[in-house]
Design a protein around this motif. Structure first.
Motif, PDB file in Angstrom:
ATOM      1  N   LEU A   1       1.004  -0.742  -0.247  1.00 26.32           N
ATOM      2  CA  LEU A   1      -0.235  -0.434   0.158  1.00 26.32           C
ATOM      3  C   LEU A   1       1.140   1.109  -0.314  1.00 26.32           C
ATOM      4  CD1 LEU A   1      -2.980   1.616   0.550  1.00 26.32           C
ATOM      5  CD2 LEU A   1      -2.202   1.613   2.304  1.00 26.32           C
ATOM      6  N   ILE A   2       0.179   1.956  -0.814  1.00 26.59           N
ATOM      7  CA  ILE A   2       1.700   3.721  -0.708  1.00 26.59           C
ATOM      8  C   ILE A   2       1.348   4.592  -1.060  1.00 26.59           C
ATOM      9  CG2 ILE A   2       3.624   1.787  -2.182  1.00 26.59           C
ATOM     10  CD1 ILE A   2       2.333   3.500  -4.814  1.00 26.59           C
ATOM     11  N   ALA A   3      -0.617   4.533  -1.245  1.00 26.81           N
ATOM     12  CA  ALA A   3      -1.450   5.725  -0.626  1.00 26.81           C
ATOM     13  C   ALA A   3      -2.244   5.641  -1.295  1.00 26.81           C
ATOM     14  CB  ALA A   3      -1.019   6.780  -1.876  1.00 26.81           C
TER      15      ALA A   3
ATOM     16  N   LYS B   1       1.473   9.786  -9.263  1.00 29.11           N
ATOM     17  CA  LYS B   1       2.235   9.955 -10.102  1.00 29.11           C
ATOM     18  C   LYS B   1       3.518  10.959  -9.806  1.00 29.11           C
ATOM     19  CE  LYS B   1       2.271  11.013 -14.767  1.00 29.11           C
ATOM     20  NZ  LYS B   1       1.900  11.848 -16.256  1.00 29.11           N
ATOM     21  N   ASN B   2       3.514  12.112  -9.847  1.00 25.32           N
ATOM     22  CA  ASN B   2       3.498  13.664  -9.011  1.00 25.32           C
ATOM     23  C   ASN B   2       4.663  12.978  -7.675  1.00 25.32           C
ATOM     24  OD1 ASN B   2       2.357  14.311 -11.619  1.00 25.32           O
ATOM     25  ND2 ASN B   2       1.234  16.072 -10.617  1.00 25.32           N
ATOM     26  N   ASP B   3       4.259  12.190  -6.923  1.00 23.75           N
ATOM     27  CA  ASP B   3       4.669  11.974  -5.541  1.00 23.75           C
ATOM     28  C   ASP B   3       6.083  11.220  -6.488  1.00 23.75           C
ATOM     29  OD1 ASP B   3       3.400  14.548  -4.611  1.00 23.75           O
ATOM     30  OD2 ASP B   3       2.038  12.851  -3.392  1.00 23.75           O
ATOM     31  N   LEU B   4       5.487  10.184  -6.510  1.00 26.44           N
ATOM     32  CA  LEU B   4       6.394   9.522  -6.767  1.00 26.44           C
ATOM     33  C   LEU B   4       7.468   9.295  -8.199  1.00 26.44           C
ATOM     34  CD1 LEU B   4       5.320   6.323  -5.399  1.00 26.44           C
ATOM     35  CD2 LEU B   4       6.141   7.321  -4.040  1.00 26.44           C
ATOM     36  N   ASP B   5       7.070   9.953  -8.675  1.00 27.44           N
ATOM     37  CA  ASP B   5       8.072  11.050  -9.864  1.00 27.44           C
ATOM     38  C   ASP B   5       7.950   9.541 -10.806  1.00 27.44           C
ATOM     39  OD1 ASP B   5       9.523  12.470 -11.841  1.00 27.44           O
ATOM     40  OD2 ASP B   5      11.533  11.534 -11.046  1.00 27.44           O
ATOM     41  N   LEU B   6       6.385   9.237 -11.248  1.00 28.17           N
ATOM     42  CA  LEU B   6       6.582   7.531 -11.820  1.00 28.17           C
ATOM     43  C   LEU B   6       5.945   8.045 -13.217  1.00 28.17           C
ATOM     44  CD1 LEU B   6       3.319   6.402  -9.988  1.00 28.17           C
ATOM     45  CD2 LEU B   6       6.397   5.887  -9.422  1.00 28.17           C
ATOM     46  N   GLY B   7       6.623   8.956 -14.024  1.00 26.10           N
ATOM     47  CA  GLY B   7       6.913  10.003 -16.167  1.00 26.10           C
ATOM     48  C   GLY B   7       5.308   8.973 -15.681  1.00 26.10           C
TER      49      GLY B   7
ATOM     50  N   GLN C   1       8.115   0.575 -16.480  1.00 24.39           N
ATOM     51  CA  GLN C   1       8.594  -0.703 -16.375  1.00 24.39           C
ATOM     52  C   GLN C   1       7.895  -0.966 -14.808  1.00 24.39           C
ATOM     53  OE1 GLN C   1      12.633   0.252 -15.783  1.00 24.39           O
ATOM     54  NE2 GLN C   1      13.296  -0.987 -17.815  1.00 24.39           N
ATOM     55  N   LEU C   2       6.282  -0.446 -14.881  1.00 18.77           N
ATOM     56  CA  LEU C   2       5.644  -0.202 -13.632  1.00 18.77           C
ATOM     57  C   LEU C   2       4.481  -0.877 -13.574  1.00 18.77           C
ATOM     58  CD1 LEU C   2       5.331   2.862 -12.594  1.00 18.77           C
ATOM     59  CD2 LEU C   2       6.858   1.740 -10.906  1.00 18.77           C
ATOM     60  N   SER C   3       4.073  -1.917 -12.984  1.00 24.09           N
ATOM     61  CA  SER C   3       3.125  -2.151 -13.336  1.00 24.09           C
ATOM     62  C   SER C   3       1.444  -2.774 -12.283  1.00 24.09           C
ATOM     63  CB  SER C   3       3.009  -4.043 -12.857  1.00 24.09           C
ATOM     64  OG  SER C   3       3.992  -4.515 -13.874  1.00 24.09           O
TER      65      SER C   3
END
Length: 73
Positions: A3-5, A25-31, A35-37
């Motif tokens: 759980l991240i958020a 997306k902004n907080d974790l700089d996910l672009g 390479q994410l699921s």
């Protein structure tokens, strides 16, 4: 799973999911999600929000509900 958020909203829809995903997306700089699921389970509006906010993410559906329905039959 990790759980991240989380957020408390009045209604679950594409607008609130987009808002939530933009914050994550902004907080974790996910672009764009490279390479994410993400694994989701039939939340209203989430599939469209994921496509719009993280277009390169690997999006899968949770098999738990499919398995539960199959076991009922």
């Amino acid at each position: 799973m990790l759980l991240i958020a989380w957020a408390d909203v009045e209604v679950e829809n594409q607008f609130t999911w987009t808002w939530f995903l933009e914050l994550v997306k902004n907080d974790l700089d996910l672009g764009e999600g490279r390479q994410l699921s993400i694994i989701t389970d039939m939340q209203k509006g989430l599939e469209i929000a994921v496509e719009n906010v993280l277009p390169l993410v690997e999006h899968r559906k949770c098999a738990r509900r499919v398995l539960a329905n199959w076991c009922k039959n």
